[in-house]
Design an enzyme around this catalytic site. Structure first.
Site, PDB file in Angstrom:
ATOM      1  N   ASP A  84      58.870   9.313  53.559  1.00  0.00           N
ATOM      2  CA  ASP A  84      59.229   8.839  52.220  1.00  0.00           C
ATOM      3  C   ASP A  84      58.330   9.438  51.147  1.00  0.00           C
ATOM      4  OD1 ASP A  84      57.165   7.327  53.433  1.00  0.00           O
ATOM      5  OD2 ASP A  84      57.438   5.697  52.008  1.00  0.00           O
ATOM      6  N   GLU A 142      56.862   4.296  54.451  1.00  0.00           N
ATOM      7  CA  GLU A 142      55.453   3.949  54.680  1.00  0.00           C
ATOM      8  C   GLU A 142      54.808   3.388  53.427  1.00  0.00           C
ATOM      9  OE1 GLU A 142      51.251   4.101  54.576  1.00  0.00           O
ATOM     10  OE2 GLU A 142      52.451   5.518  53.426  1.00  0.00           O
ATOM     11  N   GLU A 143      55.285   3.820  52.253  1.00  0.00           N
ATOM     12  CA  GLU A 143      54.585   3.534  51.007  1.00  0.00           C
ATOM     13  C   GLU A 143      54.806   2.123  50.457  1.00  0.00           C
ATOM     14  OE1 GLU A 143      52.400   5.339  49.744  1.00  0.00           O
ATOM     15  OE2 GLU A 143      52.735   7.394  50.366  1.00  0.00           O
ATOM     16  N   HIS A 368      48.782  10.575  45.651  1.00  0.00           N
ATOM     17  CA  HIS A 368      49.454   9.782  44.625  1.00  0.00           C
ATOM     18  C   HIS A 368      49.149  10.283  43.216  1.00  0.00           C
ATOM     19  CE1 HIS A 368      50.231   6.040  47.384  1.00  0.00           C
ATOM     20  NE2 HIS A 368      50.169   7.172  48.087  1.00  0.00           N
TER      21      HIS A 368
END
Length: 397
Positions: A84, A142-143, A368
């Protein structure tokens, strides 16, 4: 299996450019957690016609498992890669920048999927020479909690599996090196959304109102005392207020404000301590300022634990493999971010390692960040490091 390892390495070398091409394609077309429809289809299409068992839609999402059954009996190992992306507008400047506005692979999951696809295909090529079984876990989401790993586990992705391995490429660590740590490696996490409600009014007559911003500001300050005064200075805990929605007109006293943030800890024993203190402070502010509050407090990712014996075996395998692209293997200590690989580690003895992806001499952009990039040399290193660990694991009595 030295001869087999060398042949697998040669096969991976021959497909290094393909690995990079897959990563760049995925980077151009990122999808957010729980919405990875095209990415999931791309992965399924890759395995079309290959000699393996493909199970799609594992759990309730877009997870996929690939079983590669060896030619001889043996143990069953799962290796995981997530796929993702994040809600970030890309500013990296790479020629294969995201074509989906406001969405970016800013954590390296495109690289995880690319190396894993080529590694899996290579293992399929040599499957008759392998003992046991390798299960590839292609994991979405996962995020965003509760995380795709938990959903896939509930969907049966670990049934019949003895151990789990994973790799994360790291833009803050030098390319050419593999990093590890035994025991706790990633923090556990809780997230919260807090709305404080007072009484709105005119800025010229504060006595007729009850300012929610003042109460919220008091909470922001008081919440920092949880770590400084309720947690041992030897323990790693953070309390972050990431959002304070107090925007309004200059002459208006806000009736309500919304705050959001997260809590992270390296020891699960601190989780209930922080939550209890968090709520106690809120009760005190509620009474002191005459406000009410609504709190959504969710405990999600647990502390991620590396099994010490398994980690020792994995690191020994990588050190002994003679991977030409690897210049060192180092214990880098625990990392403060959270990782939903932790759910696998709760279910099976597991090992999660990091592969450096920063080119020395270039700016360091953390995960990020809109300018996040990786040195794509980390892909072949990830593939060979994981291949070394898989072969050593399967050949062990």
């Amino acid at each position: 299996m030295t001869g087999l390892k060398d042949r697998i390495f040669d096969a991976l070398d021959q497909r290094k450019d393909e690995m990079i091409a897959i990563r760049r394609h995925l980077h151009e077309y990122p999808e957010l957690s729980f919405h990875e429809t095209k990415t999931s289809q791309y992965i399924r299409d890759f395995y079309e016609g290959k000699d393996c068992k493909v199970v799609a839609n594992v759990g309730t999402g877009y997870g996929i498992t690939i079983d590669i059954q060896g030619g001889r009996p043996g143990k069953s190992l799962a290796i995981r890669a997530d796929f993702d992306a994040l809600p970030i507008e890309e500013a990296s400047g790479v020629p294969f920048t995201s074509k989906n506005p406001g969405v970016m692979h800013a954590c390296g999951h495109d690289g995880h999927t690319a190396y894993m696809l080529i590694l899996a295909d290579t293992l399929i090529q040599f499957k008759e020479e392998l003992p046991g079984m390798v299960r590839i876990i292609h994991q979405p989401a996962e995020e965003v909690p509760p995380g795709g790993s938990k959903d896939m586990i509930e969907g049966g992705c670990l049934e019949g599996i003895d151990n789990v391995l994973g790799i994360h490429v790291m833009s803050t660590m030098d390319v050419g090196k593999v990093y590890y740590h035994k025991g706790g490696i990633h923090t556990g996490r809780a997230t919260f959304k807090l709305t404080i409600t007072g009484k709105g009014g005119h800025g010229s007559a504060p006595q007729d109102a009850n300012d929610a911003i003042v109460a919220g500001a008091q909470f922001v300050t008081a919440a920092q005392t949880i770590v400084s005064r309720r947690i041992s200075p030897f323990d790693a805990v953070t309390v972050t207020i990431g959002s304070f929605d107090g925007k309004g007109s200059a002459n208006v006293i806000k009736e309500s404000v919304t705050l959001e943030g997260d809590v992270r800890m390296m020891d699960e024993a601190n989780r209930p301590v922080v939550e209890a203190q968090f709520k106690q402070i809120l009760e005190g502010i509620s009474q002191a300022f005459g406000v009410t509050y609504d709190l959504e407090y969710g405990n999600d990712y647990p502390v991620c634990m590396n099994d010490e014996k398994l980690t020792e075996k994995v690191i020994h395998a990588i050190e002994s493999a003679g991977i030409p692209e690897v210049s060192g293997v180092e214990d880098v200590g625990p990392q403060t971010a959270s990782e939903d690989f932790a759910y696998y580690a709760l279910e099976r003895p597991s090992c999660f390692i990091w592969v450096g992806a920063h080119e020395p001499g270039t700016p360091v952009y953390p995960h990020h960040n809109p300018k996040f990039t990786i040195d794509e040399g980390c892909l072949i290193i990830s593939a060979k490091a994981m291949a070394s660990a898989v072969l050593a694991y399967l050949e062990e009595e």
